[in-house]
Design a protein around this motif. Structure first.
Motif, PDB file in Angstrom:
ATOM      1  N   UNK A   9       0.838  -1.205   0.000  1.00  0.00           N
ATOM      2  CA  UNK A   9       0.000   0.000   0.000  1.00  0.00           C
ATOM      3  C   UNK A   9       0.874   1.257   0.000  1.00  0.00           C
ATOM      4  N   UNK A  10       1.882   1.299   0.870  1.00  0.00           N
ATOM      5  CA  UNK A  10       2.766   2.468   0.932  1.00  0.00           C
ATOM      6  C   UNK A  10       3.539   2.643  -0.370  1.00  0.00           C
ATOM      7  N   UNK A  11       3.959   1.560  -0.967  1.00  0.00           N
ATOM      8  CA  UNK A  11       4.680   1.628  -2.233  1.00  0.00           C
ATOM      9  C   UNK A  11       3.787   2.199  -3.336  1.00  0.00           C
ATOM     10  N   UNK A  12       2.546   1.742  -3.403  1.00  0.00           N
ATOM     11  CA  UNK A  12       1.610   2.269  -4.402  1.00  0.00           C
ATOM     12  C   UNK A  12       1.347   3.758  -4.161  1.00  0.00           C
ATOM     13  N   UNK A  13       1.139   4.147  -2.910  1.00  0.00           N
ATOM     14  CA  UNK A  13       0.919   5.559  -2.587  1.00  0.00           C
ATOM     15  C   UNK A  13       2.128   6.395  -2.980  1.00  0.00           C
ATOM     16  N   UNK A  14       3.317   5.878  -2.732  1.00  0.00           N
ATOM     17  CA  UNK A  14       4.553   6.584  -3.099  1.00  0.00           C
ATOM     18  C   UNK A  14       4.630   6.779  -4.616  1.00  0.00           C
ATOM     19  N   UNK A  87      -6.507  -2.272  -5.497  1.00  0.00           N
ATOM     20  CA  UNK A  87      -5.101  -2.450  -5.885  1.00  0.00           C
ATOM     21  C   UNK A  87      -4.690  -1.773  -7.189  1.00  0.00           C
ATOM     22  N   UNK A  88      -5.671  -1.367  -8.011  1.00  0.00           N
ATOM     23  CA  UNK A  88      -5.344  -0.768  -9.307  1.00  0.00           C
ATOM     24  C   UNK A  88      -5.918   0.632  -9.515  1.00  0.00           C
ATOM     25  N   UNK A 125      -3.494   1.809 -12.217  1.00  0.00           N
ATOM     26  CA  UNK A 125      -2.266   1.073 -12.477  1.00  0.00           C
ATOM     27  C   UNK A 125      -2.417   0.341 -13.805  1.00  0.00           C
ATOM     28  N   UNK A 126      -1.476   0.617 -14.720  1.00  0.00           N
ATOM     29  CA  UNK A 126      -1.447  -0.016 -16.030  1.00  0.00           C
ATOM     30  C   UNK A 126      -0.061  -0.637 -16.181  1.00  0.00           C
ATOM     31  N   UNK A 127      -0.011  -1.955 -16.279  1.00  0.00           N
ATOM     32  CA  UNK A 127       1.279  -2.655 -16.421  1.00  0.00           C
ATOM     33  C   UNK A 127       2.288  -2.211 -15.362  1.00  0.00           C
ATOM     34  N   UNK A 128       1.876  -2.178 -14.122  1.00  0.00           N
ATOM     35  CA  UNK A 128       2.715  -1.816 -12.975  1.00  0.00           C
ATOM     36  C   UNK A 128       3.191  -0.361 -12.963  1.00  0.00           C
ATOM     37  N   UNK A 129       2.549   0.504 -13.757  1.00  0.00           N
ATOM     38  CA  UNK A 129       2.847   1.938 -13.739  1.00  0.00           C
ATOM     39  C   UNK A 129       1.564   2.685 -13.396  1.00  0.00           C
ATOM     40  N   UNK A 130       1.653   3.609 -12.462  1.00  0.00           N
ATOM     41  CA  UNK A 130       0.491   4.415 -12.097  1.00  0.00           C
ATOM     42  C   UNK A 130       0.388   5.585 -13.057  1.00  0.00           C
TER      43      UNK A 130
END
Length: 147
Positions: A9-14, A87-88, A125-130
């Motif tokens: 979660x923190x990684x996605x927020x970052x 998650x996305x 999130x598209x292909x691991x890129x926000x």
């Protein structure tokens, strides 16, 4: 990723916050091709000075930036808060102060008053890129202080 995993979660927020800050840096540098790559292909962008008229699609967003008169700008971004919806998908809010001038330096006589506002963003999130699905700016309404 699961929303219950604190590290993920923190990684996605970052990553979302980093995209918000990159947008400001790329805009100030005039790197508009790279800036539009932060959007989904069908993403939309509404300038803080014209929030009711979003520009849709990467090509249209790119043209809108390329057609602006050249000027010196510095966006100061603060108070970034990212909330993961799933998650996305994420929603974010941030404040901006825009310093701008029409000459080569801010100390010149053509300096303009700073603008204060913010953005409300939807990121996916598209292909691991926000990427920005939508980015809607607004200027502070001094009557109520809302962004």
């Amino acid at each position: 990723m699961t929303l219950s995993n604190a590290h993920e979660r923190h990684l996605a927020e970052h990553h979302c916050e980093r995209q918000i800050r990159r947008f400001a840096l790329l805009s100030d540098a005039g790197h508009y091709e790279e800036l539009v790559s932060l959007f989904t292909l069908d993403g939309s962008f509404a300038r803080p000075s014209d929030p009711e008229h979003p520009i849709k699609g990467r090509e249209s967003i790119l043209k809108s930036f390329q057609n602006r008169p050249r000027r010196l700008t510095r966006h100061v971004v603060s108070n970034v808060v990212v909330d993961l919806v799933n998650p996305n998908e994420a929603h974010a809010i941030s404040y901006i102060v825009l310093y701008r001038g029409t000459t080569g330096a801010f100390s010149g006589p053509a300096q303009m008053a700073p603008l204060v506002g913010g953005f409300r963003d939807n990121l996916v999130r598209v292909d691991d890129t926000w990427l920005f699905k939508s980015r809607r700016g607004s200027l502070v309404n001094w009557d109520d202080g809302a962004v």
